[in-house]
Design an enzyme around this catalytic site. Structure first.
Site, PDB file in Angstrom:
ATOM      1  N   ASP A   1      55.594  82.784  68.673  1.00 34.30           N
ATOM      2  CA  ASP A   1      56.675  81.946  69.204  1.00 34.30           C
ATOM      3  C   ASP A   1      56.171  80.532  69.507  1.00 34.30           C
ATOM      4  O   ASP A   1      56.858  79.540  69.218  1.00 34.30           O
ATOM      5  CB  ASP A   1      57.255  82.566  70.483  1.00 34.30           C
ATOM      6  CG  ASP A   1      57.876  83.919  70.217  1.00 34.30           C
ATOM      7  OD1 ASP A   1      58.325  84.152  69.084  1.00 34.30           O
ATOM      8  OD2 ASP A   1      57.909  84.749  71.140  1.00 34.30           O
TER       9      ASP A   1
ATOM     10  N   GLY B   1      44.650  81.369  60.735  1.00 30.49           N
ATOM     11  CA  GLY B   1      45.464  80.158  60.673  1.00 30.49           C
ATOM     12  C   GLY B   1      46.824  80.392  60.038  1.00 30.49           C
ATOM     13  O   GLY B   1      47.501  81.366  60.371  1.00 30.49           O
TER      14      GLY B   1
ATOM     15  N   GLY C   1      61.181  86.671  75.525  1.00 26.93           N
ATOM     16  CA  GLY C   1      62.249  86.660  74.517  1.00 26.93           C
ATOM     17  C   GLY C   1      61.898  85.598  73.486  1.00 26.93           C
ATOM     18  O   GLY C   1      61.472  84.501  73.848  1.00 26.93           O
ATOM     19  N   LYS C   2      62.077  85.939  72.218  1.00 23.04           N
ATOM     20  CA  LYS C   2      61.627  85.012  71.171  1.00 23.04           C
ATOM     21  C   LYS C   2      62.363  83.672  71.225  1.00 23.04           C
ATOM     22  O   LYS C   2      61.769  82.614  71.008  1.00 23.04           O
ATOM     23  CB  LYS C   2      61.776  85.669  69.801  1.00 23.04           C
ATOM     24  CG  LYS C   2      60.859  86.874  69.657  1.00 23.04           C
ATOM     25  CD  LYS C   2      60.916  87.489  68.292  1.00 23.04           C
ATOM     26  CE  LYS C   2      60.274  88.868  68.297  1.00 23.04           C
ATOM     27  NZ  LYS C   2      58.882  88.887  68.759  1.00 23.04           N
TER      28      LYS C   2
ATOM     29  N   ASP D   1      45.606  87.857  75.178  1.00 27.81           N
ATOM     30  CA  ASP D   1      46.892  88.516  74.909  1.00 27.81           C
ATOM     31  C   ASP D   1      47.594  87.736  73.789  1.00 27.81           C
ATOM     32  O   ASP D   1      47.850  86.539  73.935  1.00 27.81           O
ATOM     33  CB  ASP D   1      47.739  88.502  76.201  1.00 27.81           C
ATOM     34  CG  ASP D   1      49.146  89.020  75.997  1.00 27.81           C
ATOM     35  OD1 ASP D   1      49.409  89.655  74.957  1.00 27.81           O
ATOM     36  OD2 ASP D   1      49.990  88.779  76.879  1.00 27.81           O
TER      37      ASP D   1
ATOM     38  N   GLY E   1      50.793  86.995  79.072  1.00 29.46           N
ATOM     39  CA  GLY E   1      52.230  86.738  79.244  1.00 29.46           C
ATOM     40  C   GLY E   1      52.724  85.642  78.337  1.00 29.46           C
ATOM     41  O   GLY E   1      52.039  84.648  78.121  1.00 29.46           O
TER      42      GLY E   1
HETATM   43  O1  RIB Z   1      57.451  87.362  70.627  1.00 34.26           O
HETATM   44  C1  RIB Z   1      57.190  87.845  71.917  1.00 34.26           C
HETATM   45  C2  RIB Z   1      58.478  88.226  72.569  1.00 34.26           C
HETATM   46  O2  RIB Z   1      59.023  89.316  71.863  1.00 34.26           O
HETATM   47  C3  RIB Z   1      58.332  88.712  73.987  1.00 34.26           C
HETATM   48  O3  RIB Z   1      58.417  87.683  74.935  1.00 34.26           O
HETATM   49  C4  RIB Z   1      59.430  89.765  74.107  1.00 34.26           C
HETATM   50  O4  RIB Z   1      60.445  89.417  74.979  1.00 34.26           O
HETATM   51  C5  RIB Z   1      59.948  89.968  72.697  1.00 34.26           C
HETATM   52  O5  RIB Z   1      61.139  89.340  72.494  1.00 34.26           O
END
Ligand code: RIB
Length: 289
Positions: free
Chosen positions: A235, A207, A39-40, A229, A268
């Site tokens: 984030d 960058g 989740g962001k 990945d 992940g």
């Molecule tokens: O930015 C990556 C996130 O986007 C993932 O962890 C997923 O949950 C989505 O919200």
């Protein structure tokens, strides 16, 4: 140490790795499957914490098997979770496919994040007492607007990562001090971003760039790593940027680019966000070269 409040999402990511994505109507065999908290909002909160800030997440989990694991990942990372409420129904989930090149596709089902419609008095106090409010667009826009208005009124810097990208009411943009966008978002939001005082654009392997008041412009080159990945790299970038924003855009960009790059080296989202010692080590190496 910066104090940051994130008002945002928390999801359980259902991650599948596959050499090649299936075409429409085709079935292919995947290589690995993992459940990884994401989740962001949660990813950015953890990234800011690991980059050295004091962080609290205001958000919602559902009443299901994922809720406890989602709460635990925040606690284990040292992110404050007193603003995390439990609501009825499922938690947010994201179905993520990572291909052999490390690129991903993501489908998010909002679940509890979609029911994050109220801010409590304690949430508002936390926002008012923070240095930075950090938001994304995986919770209702009206909640983002309420948080941003309250932050602005109390002198808290408002940082928005407008992702997943969507049209926003002008009232939201009027409250934003710092926007963090990728190239696609920058193109789609070009019109509204001109009025935002600070705009940081991520450029993937190349960058990031920064545009600030008075025509100030900066760029930071990409940090070379072996990509596994890319999920959560944006984030990690945004969280580290927020944690170091008070040190000025050049330092913040360097931390952000390094944290984002390191995140791509493992599978992940939350599991791959680097600790500050790891970021500092790579930062030092990059400066020496
Ligand atoms: O930015 C990556 C996130 O986007 C993932 O962890 C997923 O949950 C989505 O919200």
């Amino acid at each position: 140490m910066a104090r940051i409040v994130v008002v945002g999402s928390i999801n359980m990511d259902l991650v599948t790795t596959v050499g090649r994505r299936p075409e429409a109507g085709e079935t292919v065999s995947g290589d690995r499957f993992a459940l990884v908290p994401g989740g962001k909002g949660s990813n950015q909160a953890i990234a800011a914490r690991r980059a050295g800030a004091e962080v609290e997440l205001v958000g919602a989990v559902g009443a299901d098997v994922f809720a406890e694991a989602l709460r635990r990942v925040l606690r284990d990372a040292g992110v404050g979770d007193s603003g995390l409420r439990a609501v009825e129904g499922p938690s947010g989930i994201a179905s993520i496919v990572v291909d052999g090149g490390g690129e991903n596709t993501i489908i998010v089902v909002a679940g509890a994040n979609g029911r994050m419609t109220e801010l409590s008095a304690a949430d508002l106090d936390a926002i008012a007492g923070a240095d930075v409010l950090m938001c994304q667009l995986e919770i209702p826009v009206l909640t983002v607007l309420a948080a941003a208005r309250h932050a602005r009124a109390n002198g808290t810097v408002v940082l928005l990562n407008p992702s997943p990208v969507q049209e926003l009411p002008d009232e939201v943009w009027a409250e934003v001090d710092v926007a963090v966008v990728n190239e696609g978002e920058a193109a789609r939001l070009a019109g509204v971003l001109t009025a935002v005082p600070h705009v940081v654009t991520t450029l993937g392997a190349a960058g990031a760039s920064y545009r600030g008041p008075g025509g100030l412009a900066l760029a930071h080159p990409g940090v070379r790593v072996q990509v596994v990945d890319t999920t959560g790299a944006g984030d990690a970038f945004t969280g580290a940027l927020a944690a170091h924003w008070h040190e000025g855009p050049a330092t913040a960009l360097a931390w952000a680019c390094t944290a984002g790059a390191l995140t791509t080296t493992k599978l992940g989202a939350s599991a791959s966000i680097p600790e500050s010692a790891e970021i500092e080590r790579l930062l030092a190496e990059t400066e020496v070269r």
